[in-house]
Design an enzyme around this catalytic site. Structure first.
Site, PDB file in Angstrom:
ATOM      1  N   ARG A  36       0.205  -1.734  -0.325  1.00  0.00           N
ATOM      2  CA  ARG A  36       0.253   0.053  -0.073  1.00  0.00           C
ATOM      3  C   ARG A  36       1.053   1.266   0.166  1.00  0.00           C
ATOM      4  O   ARG A  36       0.268   2.215  -0.703  1.00  0.00           O
ATOM      5  CB  ARG A  36      -0.781  -0.066   1.071  1.00  0.00           C
ATOM      6  CG  ARG A  36      -2.167  -0.553   0.785  1.00  0.00           C
ATOM      7  CD  ARG A  36      -3.204  -0.823   2.351  1.00  0.00           C
ATOM      8  NE  ARG A  36      -4.448  -1.592   1.300  1.00  0.00           N
ATOM      9  CZ  ARG A  36      -5.725  -2.150   2.088  1.00  0.00           C
ATOM     10  NH1 ARG A  36      -4.771  -1.979   4.365  1.00  0.00           N
ATOM     11  NH2 ARG A  36      -6.419  -2.785   1.791  1.00  0.00           N
ATOM     12  N   LYS A 197     -17.918 -15.854   3.109  1.00  0.00           N
ATOM     13  CA  LYS A 197     -19.888 -15.568   3.756  1.00  0.00           C
ATOM     14  C   LYS A 197     -20.525 -14.654   2.368  1.00  0.00           C
ATOM     15  O   LYS A 197     -19.661 -13.892   1.822  1.00  0.00           O
ATOM     16  CB  LYS A 197     -20.193 -14.512   5.108  1.00  0.00           C
ATOM     17  CG  LYS A 197     -19.558 -14.610   6.085  1.00  0.00           C
ATOM     18  CD  LYS A 197     -19.979 -14.085   7.442  1.00  0.00           C
ATOM     19  CE  LYS A 197     -19.925 -14.074   8.453  1.00  0.00           C
ATOM     20  NZ  LYS A 197     -19.572 -12.764   9.274  1.00  0.00           N
ATOM     21  N   GLY A 347      -8.924  -8.562   0.281  1.00  0.00           N
ATOM     22  CA  GLY A 347      -7.746  -8.799   0.580  1.00  0.00           C
ATOM     23  C   GLY A 347      -7.366  -9.797   0.724  1.00  0.00           C
ATOM     24  O   GLY A 347      -6.068  -9.799   0.576  1.00  0.00           O
ATOM     25  N   GLY A 370     -13.333  -3.904   0.354  1.00  0.00           N
ATOM     26  CA  GLY A 370     -14.461  -3.282   0.155  1.00  0.00           C
ATOM     27  C   GLY A 370     -14.731  -2.199  -0.677  1.00  0.00           C
ATOM     28  O   GLY A 370     -16.180  -2.692  -1.293  1.00  0.00           O
TER      29      GLY A 370
HETATM   30  P1  ADP Z   1     -11.485 -11.625   0.563  1.00  0.00           P
HETATM   31  O1  ADP Z   1     -10.876 -10.400   0.749  1.00  0.00           O
HETATM   32  O2  ADP Z   1     -11.014 -11.527  -0.153  1.00  0.00           O
HETATM   33  O3  ADP Z   1     -12.302 -10.468  -0.032  1.00  0.00           O
HETATM   34  P2  ADP Z   1     -13.326 -13.032   2.541  1.00  0.00           P
HETATM   35  O4  ADP Z   1     -12.601 -12.367   3.520  1.00  0.00           O
HETATM   36  O5  ADP Z   1     -14.517 -12.335   1.733  1.00  0.00           O
HETATM   37  O6  ADP Z   1     -11.687 -12.663   0.850  1.00  0.00           O
HETATM   38  O7  ADP Z   1     -13.084 -14.726   2.591  1.00  0.00           O
HETATM   39  C1  ADP Z   1     -11.833 -15.148   3.105  1.00  0.00           C
HETATM   40  C2  ADP Z   1     -11.688 -15.923   4.407  1.00  0.00           C
HETATM   41  O8  ADP Z   1     -12.865 -17.251   3.537  1.00  0.00           O
HETATM   42  C3  ADP Z   1     -10.883 -16.797   4.336  1.00  0.00           C
HETATM   43  O9  ADP Z   1     -10.344 -16.564   6.081  1.00  0.00           O
HETATM   44  C4  ADP Z   1     -10.461 -17.753   3.846  1.00  0.00           C
HETATM   45  O10 ADP Z   1     -10.476 -18.867   4.994  1.00  0.00           O
HETATM   46  C5  ADP Z   1     -12.068 -18.879   4.015  1.00  0.00           C
HETATM   47  N1  ADP Z   1     -13.022 -19.812   3.415  1.00  0.00           N
HETATM   48  C6  ADP Z   1     -12.452 -20.333   2.605  1.00  0.00           C
HETATM   49  N2  ADP Z   1     -13.142 -20.932   2.357  1.00  0.00           N
HETATM   50  C7  ADP Z   1     -13.926 -21.497   2.883  1.00  0.00           C
HETATM   51  C8  ADP Z   1     -14.523 -22.297   3.242  1.00  0.00           C
HETATM   52  N3  ADP Z   1     -14.670 -23.494   2.722  1.00  0.00           N
HETATM   53  N4  ADP Z   1     -14.651 -22.426   4.428  1.00  0.00           N
HETATM   54  C9  ADP Z   1     -14.161 -22.194   5.408  1.00  0.00           C
HETATM   55  N5  ADP Z   1     -13.511 -20.676   5.236  1.00  0.00           N
HETATM   56  C10 ADP Z   1     -13.288 -20.426   4.432  1.00  0.00           C
HETATM   57 MG    MG Z   2     -10.941 -10.550   4.052  1.00  0.00          MG
END
Ligand code: ADP
Ligand code: MG
Length: 394
Positions: A36, A197, A347, A370
């Site tokens: 960053r 989620k 992230g 976000g």
């Molecule tokens: P980003 O930061 O890229 O937007 P998110 O924060 O939405 O992504 O999601 C990341 C998290 O999702 C990670 O901590 C990962 O461990 C979790 N994750 C991905 N697949 C699974 C799964 N099958 N079961 C539990 N957690 C999961």
């Molecule tokens: Mg995340």
């Protein structure tokens, strides 16, 4: 409407307040990833080259309106000094008389860094008095903090309303790349979503279902969709209250929506835990789906091979725990080799891409998790709205 950019701002001999996103990961006071900070360098250098004095500001972590020693920006100032090859005056406070006094003899070519904006409660509240105090420090304002553009905070919105303002080079590029995805993506346009989620990303899923030629969903998010399909997901992470909307997406999208056909399951989510691959409709009751399987990756590769654009957000599995990183890493490598416009946001997804070492073969790695999702969802970003429109060339 295009926003005014740095190029359209007269900065010679001026003091320019630059809102950057220096919210870097720290471990025991050391910066573990300076991406960053590096991302803000083009704007800082451009301003210095054009004869401005630069006053940088950023938040770091969540100090909630009070001074938290571990969240001081001093390590960022030191890293900036190394990267810029010139001194950076690190101020011990955000605003106030002492800050004004120490900034008084700032000259063109000088760089200063205010203390963590969120040490002051006025920042997140977009308090007018705090915005006034910030604005008093400079002659004009540049917003280069895409990662904070979805927040209506004083340093993002309030100051932009008080000083001649413009978008920095990083913000400009983010808006251009992500704007292109919305307005004129090279088709076929695919998105891959994952992460923990569904409920975090409902708006984005619905929007992408409209915009994209296809959408592939993995991660824990896919478990909710598998449940919507009527499959049992055992002890997998999923959201029972999101099964209903998920069912609607399945109906609406038909074969444009790809789900895992096989998954990696384990009974213990620990490094090196025993695991196996099962069909997505045969997850044992005591098991958790923690990654996509090889047949899924093969099927997705085949469908995405001819894509013109691919946007990816969200890891396909629990990539922090080996060996459940495999699906996520394989996707990163596949995208890196693809002859398509590739854009990654989020992230954790960005961290995963960096760990595979293919980051330089992805066309755009967004600095705003976000913010990039809200932009794709079609929500106006307060930090962008607050900037004046560019003048139309006559
Ligand atoms: P980003 O930061 O890229 O937007 P998110 O924060 O939405 O992504 O999601 C990341 C998290 O999702 C990670 O901590 C990962 O461990 C979790 N994750 C991905 N697949 C699974 C799964 N099958 N079961 C539990 N957690 C999961
Ligand atoms: Mg995340």
């Amino acid at each position: 409407m295009r926003k005014r950019t740095l190029r359209e701002l007269d900065v010679r001999g001026k003091r320019v307040l630059v809102r950057a996103d220096f919210n870097v990961p720290l471990e025991n006071g050391r910066i573990t990833d300076d991406t960053r900070i590096r991302a803000a360098l083009p704007t800082i250098r451009e301003l210095l080259d054009r004869g401005a004095a630069v006053i940088l500001c950023s938040h770091l972590g969540r100090p909630k309106g009070r001074v938290v020693e571990e969240l001081r920006l001093a390590p960022v100032a030191r890293r900036l000094e190394e990267l810029l090859g010139r001194p950076v005056l690190a101020l011990p406070e955000v605003v106030g008389e002492e800050v004004e006094r120490r900034l008084a003899d700032l000259k063109p070519g000088d760089v200063a860094l205010l203390e963590n904006l969120r040490f002051h409660p006025g920042e997140t509240a977009n308090d007018p008095a705090f915005a006034d105090a910030l604005a008093r420090l400079a002659d004009c304002y540049v917003n280069d903090a895409f990662g904070a553009a979805h927040r209506a905070h004083a340093s993002v919105v309030g100051v932009a309303q008080r000083l001649p303002a413009a978008a920095g080079l990083l913000l400009e590029r983010e808006l251009e790349v992500l704007g292109n995805l919305l307005e004129r993506p090279r088709r076929p346009f695919w998105a891959v979503l994952g992460g923990a989620k569904v409920s975090d990303k409902i708006g984005v899923i619905e929007r992408l279902l409209e915009l994209c030629d296809g959408l592939a969903i993995g991660g824990a998010m896919a478990n909710t969709l598998l449940a919507a399909r009527g499959y049992s997901v055992g002890r997998s992470l999923y959201e029972p209250d999101q099964v209903e909307p998920a069912r609607r997406w399945l109906e609406r999208a038909g074969d444009r929506l790809l789900l895992p056909v096989d998954v990696v399951v384990t009974e213990r989510l620990e490094p090196g835990a025993e695991s196996r691959v099962v069909p997505a409709d045969a997850i044992p009751p005591e098991a958790m789906a923690v990654d996509v399987g090889p047949a899924t990756l093969a099927a997705w590769r085949e469908r995405l091979q001819g894509a013109g654009t691919v946007f990816w957000n969200g890891p396909l599995g629990v990539f922090e725990v080996e060996p459940f990183h495999r699906g996520t890493f394989a996707l990163a490598e596949f995208l890196a080799g693809l002859d398509a416009v590739t854009v990654v946001g989020g992230g954790d997804s960005v961290a995963a891409v960096r760990r595979t070492g293919v980051a330089d073969r992805i066309d755009h790695i967004s600095t705003g998790g976000g913010a990039s999702l809200e932009l794709l969802e079609g929500k106006p970003l307060p930090g962008v709205e607050a900037l004046p429109d560019a003048e139309v060339a006559s």
